[in-house]
Write an enzyme that holds these catalytic residues in place. Structure first.
Site, PDB file in Angstrom:
ATOM      1  N   SER A 119       0.862  -1.179   0.000  1.00 59.41           N
ATOM      2  CA  SER A 119       0.000   0.000   0.000  1.00 59.41           C
ATOM      3  C   SER A 119       0.897   1.227   0.000  1.00 59.41           C
ATOM      4  CB  SER A 119      -0.850  -0.004   1.274  1.00 59.41           C
ATOM      5  OG  SER A 119      -1.533   1.216   1.424  1.00 59.41           O
ATOM      6  N   TYR A 161      -2.371   0.331  10.798  1.00 61.05           N
ATOM      7  CA  TYR A 161      -2.299  -0.222   9.433  1.00 61.05           C
ATOM      8  C   TYR A 161      -0.955   0.131   8.797  1.00 61.05           C
ATOM      9  CZ  TYR A 161      -3.771  -1.051   4.535  1.00 61.05           C
ATOM     10  OH  TYR A 161      -3.878  -1.482   3.235  1.00 61.05           O
TER      11      TYR A 161
HETATM   12  O1  NJP Z   1      -9.546  -5.738   0.444  1.00 60.04           O
HETATM   13  P1  NJP Z   1     -10.869  -6.597   0.735  1.00 60.04           P
HETATM   14  P2  NJP Z   1      -8.931  -5.184  -0.920  1.00 60.04           P
HETATM   15  N1  NJP Z   1      -6.723 -15.327   5.672  1.00 60.04           N
HETATM   16  O2  NJP Z   1     -11.219  -6.291   2.138  1.00 60.04           O
HETATM   17  C1  NJP Z   1      -8.818 -11.807   2.651  1.00 60.04           C
HETATM   18  C2  NJP Z   1      -4.371  -3.795   0.188  1.00 60.04           C
HETATM   19  N2  NJP Z   1      -4.782  -2.433  -0.120  1.00 60.04           N
HETATM   20  O3  NJP Z   1      -9.178  -6.119  -2.022  1.00 60.04           O
HETATM   21  O4  NJP Z   1     -10.706 -14.657   4.142  1.00 60.04           O
HETATM   22  C3  NJP Z   1      -6.974 -15.357   4.360  1.00 60.04           C
HETATM   23  O5  NJP Z   1     -11.855  -6.408  -0.346  1.00 60.04           O
HETATM   24  C4  NJP Z   1     -10.317 -11.689   2.521  1.00 60.04           C
HETATM   25  O6  NJP Z   1     -10.889 -12.993   2.341  1.00 60.04           O
HETATM   26  P3  NJP Z   1     -11.733 -13.819   3.460  1.00 60.04           P
HETATM   27  C5  NJP Z   1      -5.003  -4.381   1.411  1.00 60.04           C
HETATM   28  O7  NJP Z   1      -4.304  -4.042   2.599  1.00 60.04           O
HETATM   29  C6  NJP Z   1      -6.077  -2.078  -0.309  1.00 60.04           C
HETATM   30  O8  NJP Z   1      -9.327  -3.769  -1.059  1.00 60.04           O
HETATM   31  O9  NJP Z   1     -12.688 -14.604   2.634  1.00 60.04           O
HETATM   32  N3  NJP Z   1      -7.523 -14.341   3.694  1.00 60.04           N
HETATM   33  C7  NJP Z   1     -10.463 -10.900   1.240  1.00 60.04           C
HETATM   34  O10 NJP Z   1     -10.467 -11.754   0.121  1.00 60.04           O
HETATM   35  C8  NJP Z   1      -4.926  -5.850   1.114  1.00 60.04           C
HETATM   36  O11 NJP Z   1      -3.675  -6.379   1.457  1.00 60.04           O
HETATM   37  C9  NJP Z   1      -6.408  -0.743  -0.558  1.00 60.04           C
HETATM   38  O12 NJP Z   1     -12.388 -12.807   4.357  1.00 60.04           O
HETATM   39  C10 NJP Z   1      -7.834 -13.238   4.394  1.00 60.04           C
HETATM   40  C11 NJP Z   1      -9.194 -10.062   1.206  1.00 60.04           C
HETATM   41  O13 NJP Z   1      -8.286 -10.589   2.180  1.00 60.04           O
HETATM   42  C12 NJP Z   1      -5.103  -5.908  -0.397  1.00 60.04           C
HETATM   43  O14 NJP Z   1      -4.758  -4.635  -0.883  1.00 60.04           O
HETATM   44  C13 NJP Z   1      -5.431   0.204  -0.622  1.00 60.04           C
HETATM   45  C14 NJP Z   1      -7.593 -13.121   5.761  1.00 60.04           C
HETATM   46  C15 NJP Z   1      -9.456  -8.607   1.564  1.00 60.04           C
HETATM   47  O15 NJP Z   1     -10.320  -8.095   0.622  1.00 60.04           O
HETATM   48  C16 NJP Z   1      -6.507  -6.257  -0.846  1.00 60.04           C
HETATM   49  O16 NJP Z   1      -7.383  -5.202  -0.504  1.00 60.04           O
HETATM   50  C17 NJP Z   1      -4.148  -0.180  -0.425  1.00 60.04           C
HETATM   51  C18 NJP Z   1      -7.019 -14.232   6.400  1.00 60.04           C
HETATM   52  N4  NJP Z   1      -6.762 -14.221   7.724  1.00 60.04           N
HETATM   53  C19 NJP Z   1      -3.817  -1.485  -0.193  1.00 60.04           C
HETATM   54  N5  NJP Z   1      -8.017 -11.896   6.181  1.00 60.04           N
HETATM   55  C20 NJP Z   1      -7.799  -0.248  -0.742  1.00 60.04           C
HETATM   56  N6  NJP Z   1      -8.790  -1.080  -0.967  1.00 60.04           N
HETATM   57  O17 NJP Z   1      -7.995   0.990  -0.692  1.00 60.04           O
HETATM   58  C21 NJP Z   1      -8.501 -11.266   5.101  1.00 60.04           C
HETATM   59  O18 NJP Z   1      -3.228   0.773  -0.469  1.00 60.04           O
HETATM   60  N7  NJP Z   1      -8.392 -12.070   4.014  1.00 60.04           N
END
Ligand code: NJP
Length: 254
Positions: free
Chosen positions: A139, A152
């Site tokens: 990020s 974060y």
């Molecule tokens: O996030 P979101 P984004 N084990 O909340 C999974 C970074 N980023 O796509 O397990 C396995 O829609 C969760 O799956 P589930 C951000 O920090 C974002 O926007 O089924 N999986 C879901 O698929 C992140 O690293 C922005 O709940 C786990 C996913 O993670 C990445 O980009 C800006 C888990 C999260 O989906 C994806 O973000 C930026 C676990 N313990 C960086 N916990 C932004 N959106 O603005 C969660 O600079 N997940």
């Protein structure tokens, strides 16, 4: 038939799901990993209907035993060439003075230890492929801070350090380490999770912003970086919406 596998963690939504689509389009067998398998099943079905190849893997990246079992299961798939460490996220926007240590711990476990677990478990296969790539989805919070972001920001800085250190340590081996650092990306759940389900606060993040990044913008960037010739390592790629000049300077139309 795909001859190469790409793993995408956090593939159940947002950037991860979009990245899985892009890599499937690029010809990879995509191993979809996340906790919510119903969402992964739906994505795998969509990809199969489009003539692509995908498999579903229930995975909590904070659970080392589960990660090791996942690594073993990948042995049945085509050789592993790409790992996209995407699972992650933010919790809360409290200032340091009142931040919740439990939320900080959770963010560290998912964004930092999650990447450590999965990368450690999959590195042998990536190396054995003779042409491996580790992508770390950090990020702009990995590179600079902002008020209310410290928990974060601290976790994403640590994730950035994993990418930087790993690249040094793997120098001479056939594995690239690519860091993709996006600014504001409007995904369905990122801000909703951060604000504990408060849809109004989540919507306010993007209010008046003309053209926040989309999950597809980031996915295309990942797919581009991964598809460079094997000798080209895109170390760090920062992408932001035009309307965002820094973590805290965002142009909004009222
Ligand atoms: O996030 P979101 P984004 N084990 O909340 C999974 C970074 N980023 O796509 O397990 C396995 O829609 C969760 O799956 P589930 C951000 O920090 C974002 O926007 O089924 N999986 C879901 O698929 C992140 O690293 C922005 O709940 C786990 C996913 O993670 C990445 O980009 C800006 C888990 C999260 O989906 C994806 O973000 C930026 C676990 N313990 C960086 N916990 C932004 N959106 O603005 C969660 O600079 N997940």
């Amino acid at each position: 038939m795909s001859t190469r596998t790409a793993v995408v963690t956090g593939a159940s939504g947002g950037i991860g799901a979009a990245t899985a689509r892009s890599l499937a389009e690029a010809g990879y067998h995509v191993a979809l990993a996340a906790r919510r398998t119903d969402r992964l099943e739906a994505l795998a079905k969509e990809l199969a209907e489009a003539g692509h190849s995908a498999s579903v893997h229930a995975l909590d990246v904070t659970d080392r035993a589960a990660v090791d079992a996942f690594a073993t299961a990948l042995g049945d798939l085509p050789p592993l060439h790409v790992l996209v460490n995407n699972a992650g996220g933010a919790l809360g926007t409290d200032p340091v003075a009142t931040g919740d240590p439990a939320e900080w711990r959770t963010m560290y476990e998912v964004n930092v230890l999650g990447v450590l677990h999965v990368t450690q478990a999959l590195l042998p296969a990536l190396t054995a492929s003779g042409d491996g790539t580790v992508v770390v989805l950090t990020s702009t919070a990995a590179l600079a801070t902002y008020e209310g972001g410290a928990g974060y920001v601290a976790a994403k800085h640590a994730e950035h350090v994993i990418a930087e250190t790993l690249r040094l340590e793997l120098c001479g081996q056939p594995v690239r380490v690519i860091e993709i650092a996006p600014g504001m990306v409007k995904t369905e759940e990122f801000s909703l999770t951060r604000f504990h389900g408060d849809a109004e606060k989540a919507a306010a993040v993007y209010a008046g912003v003309e053209g926040p990044l989309t999950a597809e913008d980031v996915a295309e960037t990942v797919a581009w970086a991964v598809s460079r010739p094997a000798h080209v390592n895109v170390d760090l790629l920062v992408l932001r919406p035009r309307a965002q000049a820094s973590n805290s300077k965002v142009h909004r139309v009222r």
